[in-house]
Design a protein around this motif. Structure first.
Motif, PDB file in Angstrom:
ATOM      1  N   GLY A   5      20.152  70.787   4.817  1.00 50.80           N
ATOM      2  CA  GLY A   5      21.091  69.483   4.874  1.00 50.80           C
ATOM      3  C   GLY A   5      20.835  68.615   4.283  1.00 50.80           C
ATOM      4  O   GLY A   5      20.151  68.877   3.011  1.00 50.80           O
ATOM      5  N   PRO A   6      21.477  67.361   4.228  1.00 51.40           N
ATOM      6  CA  PRO A   6      21.136  66.367   3.134  1.00 51.40           C
ATOM      7  C   PRO A   6      19.530  65.931   2.993  1.00 51.40           C
ATOM      8  O   PRO A   6      18.845  66.092   4.065  1.00 51.40           O
ATOM      9  CB  PRO A   6      21.828  65.080   3.956  1.00 51.40           C
ATOM     10  N   PRO A   7      19.306  65.755   1.945  1.00 50.43           N
ATOM     11  CA  PRO A   7      17.922  65.583   1.444  1.00 50.43           C
ATOM     12  C   PRO A   7      17.193  64.382   2.353  1.00 50.43           C
ATOM     13  O   PRO A   7      17.628  63.517   2.740  1.00 50.43           O
ATOM     14  CB  PRO A   7      17.648  65.294   0.102  1.00 50.43           C
ATOM     15  N   GLY A  99      38.552  66.199   1.353  1.00 51.86           N
ATOM     16  CA  GLY A  99      37.971  66.348   2.907  1.00 51.86           C
ATOM     17  C   GLY A  99      36.526  66.108   3.133  1.00 51.86           C
ATOM     18  O   GLY A  99      36.039  65.594   2.247  1.00 51.86           O
ATOM     19  N   GLU A 100      36.222  66.224   4.234  1.00 52.31           N
ATOM     20  CA  GLU A 100      34.697  65.504   4.764  1.00 52.31           C
ATOM     21  C   GLU A 100      34.146  66.804   5.419  1.00 52.31           C
ATOM     22  O   GLU A 100      34.570  67.713   6.205  1.00 52.31           O
ATOM     23  CB  GLU A 100      35.103  64.583   5.590  1.00 52.31           C
ATOM     24  N   ASN A 101      32.960  67.091   5.081  1.00 54.07           N
ATOM     25  CA  ASN A 101      32.116  67.944   5.577  1.00 54.07           C
ATOM     26  C   ASN A 101      32.100  67.879   7.066  1.00 54.07           C
ATOM     27  O   ASN A 101      32.205  66.787   8.005  1.00 54.07           O
ATOM     28  CB  ASN A 101      30.671  67.753   5.176  1.00 54.07           C
ATOM     29  N   ALA A 102      32.300  69.244   7.879  1.00 57.75           N
ATOM     30  CA  ALA A 102      32.684  69.285   9.431  1.00 57.75           C
ATOM     31  C   ALA A 102      31.315  69.055  10.240  1.00 57.75           C
ATOM     32  O   ALA A 102      31.361  68.743  11.345  1.00 57.75           O
ATOM     33  CB  ALA A 102      32.973  70.589   9.427  1.00 57.75           C
ATOM     34  N   VAL A 103      30.086  68.694   9.540  1.00 58.27           N
ATOM     35  CA  VAL A 103      29.070  68.105  10.249  1.00 58.27           C
ATOM     36  C   VAL A 103      28.603  66.816   9.876  1.00 58.27           C
ATOM     37  O   VAL A 103      27.492  66.316  10.034  1.00 58.27           O
ATOM     38  CB  VAL A 103      27.726  68.977  10.264  1.00 58.27           C
ATOM     39  N   CYS A 175      29.241  78.907   8.314  1.00 54.68           N
ATOM     40  CA  CYS A 175      28.686  78.055   9.083  1.00 54.68           C
ATOM     41  C   CYS A 175      29.503  76.657   9.159  1.00 54.68           C
ATOM     42  O   CYS A 175      30.223  76.305   8.020  1.00 54.68           O
ATOM     43  CB  CYS A 175      27.383  77.702   8.941  1.00 54.68           C
ATOM     44  N   ALA A 176      29.301  75.594  10.094  1.00 58.25           N
ATOM     45  CA  ALA A 176      30.217  74.417   9.913  1.00 58.25           C
ATOM     46  C   ALA A 176      29.965  73.579   8.613  1.00 58.25           C
ATOM     47  O   ALA A 176      31.090  72.957   8.185  1.00 58.25           O
ATOM     48  CB  ALA A 176      29.843  73.653  11.356  1.00 58.25           C
ATOM     49  N   PRO A 177      28.898  73.577   8.285  1.00 59.05           N
ATOM     50  CA  PRO A 177      28.830  72.690   7.113  1.00 59.05           C
ATOM     51  C   PRO A 177      29.606  73.081   5.801  1.00 59.05           C
ATOM     52  O   PRO A 177      29.820  72.574   4.821  1.00 59.05           O
ATOM     53  CB  PRO A 177      27.250  72.588   6.660  1.00 59.05           C
TER      54      PRO A 177
END
Length: 247
Positions: A5-7, A99-103, A175-177
């Protein structure tokens, strides 16, 4: 459980990535479970993304570059600008997509909209990529062989596969991300295609539907399958989820 995920803490910027940024704004945006990093370079319409994998670890970025170059004429995926490697690691630079990440927080707050877009986007990916022309495989034997080469003890029973429903070009990590969503709630692109290849579509569907639980909470698995346009096949879902965990 390994983090992806994000750091959550400052990360060192590899010298090669700093050089590629050339003084433009550079922000770490993702850290995967094997230590690979993704950085955003620049802003607005000039945004690029740079992936980094330290030598001896992380994803095979050369394989991902090859798959992106093949897929980009058929479906919205990142366009490769540069990739390479040196003694320190490997890198892959792509053009940013709308677009934007789905999570992202917005879509976690709207799981119904996000899950619908994920299902529709995965169906579009499977329909748009030409299976007859795909030179890459994500088949069960290939996945098991690769895992065993890496020292993973994969049960022999996983070689007893369900009959193939429909061969498609699978994402390989649906996966969603790895799906981007537009402002209107539609899917806009797919990213992270390092495992893209031919397989039964249920190999992707099993992962995509199960992943909704971790990202949006329980109760969304069948909603994704409905948005894709299939009736849940419990046998194939169970098999391909077991394969995913094992490999």
């Amino acid at each position: 459980m390994l983090y992806s995920g994000p750091p959550t803490a400052p990360v060192p910027v590899p010298p090669r990535i700093a050089a590629l940024a050339g003084g433009r704004p550079l922000v770490p945006v993702w850290e995967n479970e094997s230590g690979g990093l993704t950085f955003r370079i620049g802003e607005g319409e000039e945004t690029l993304f740079a992936k980094w994998a330290a030598a001896g670890s992380g994803p095979d970025l050369a394989a991902e570059a090859e798959r992106l170059v093949w897929a980009v004429p058929f479906t919205p995926v990142p366009r490769v600008l540069e990739h390479g490697s040196d003694a320190d690691g490997s890198w892959l630079v792509t053009v940013g997509l709308p677009g934007e990440n789905a999570v992202s927080p917005r879509w976690r707050a709207d799981p119904g909209g996000a899950v619908r877009a994920l299902g529709e986007g995965l169906r579009a990916l499977h329909d748009q990529l030409p299976a007859a022309e795909c030179p890459f495989s994500w088949s069960v034997p290939d996945r098991v062989e690769r895992a065993r080469r890496e020292g993973v003890d994969v049960p022999d029973g996983l070689l007893q596969t369900p009959p193939v429903d429909r061969f498609v070009v699978c994402h390989g990590d649906a996966c969603a991300p790895n799906t981007l969503l537009a402002d209107d709630g539609s899917w806009s692109a797919h990213v992270d295609l390092g495992s893209l290849g031919l397989a039964d579509r249920w190999a992707d569907l099993a992962v995509a539907s199960a992943n909704t639980v971790g990202n949006y909470g329980p109760g969304w698995e069948d909603a994704l399958l409905e948005a894709y346009g299939v009736t849940p096949d419990r046998q194939r879902l169970a098999y391909y989820r077991s394969l995913w965990r094992a490999t």
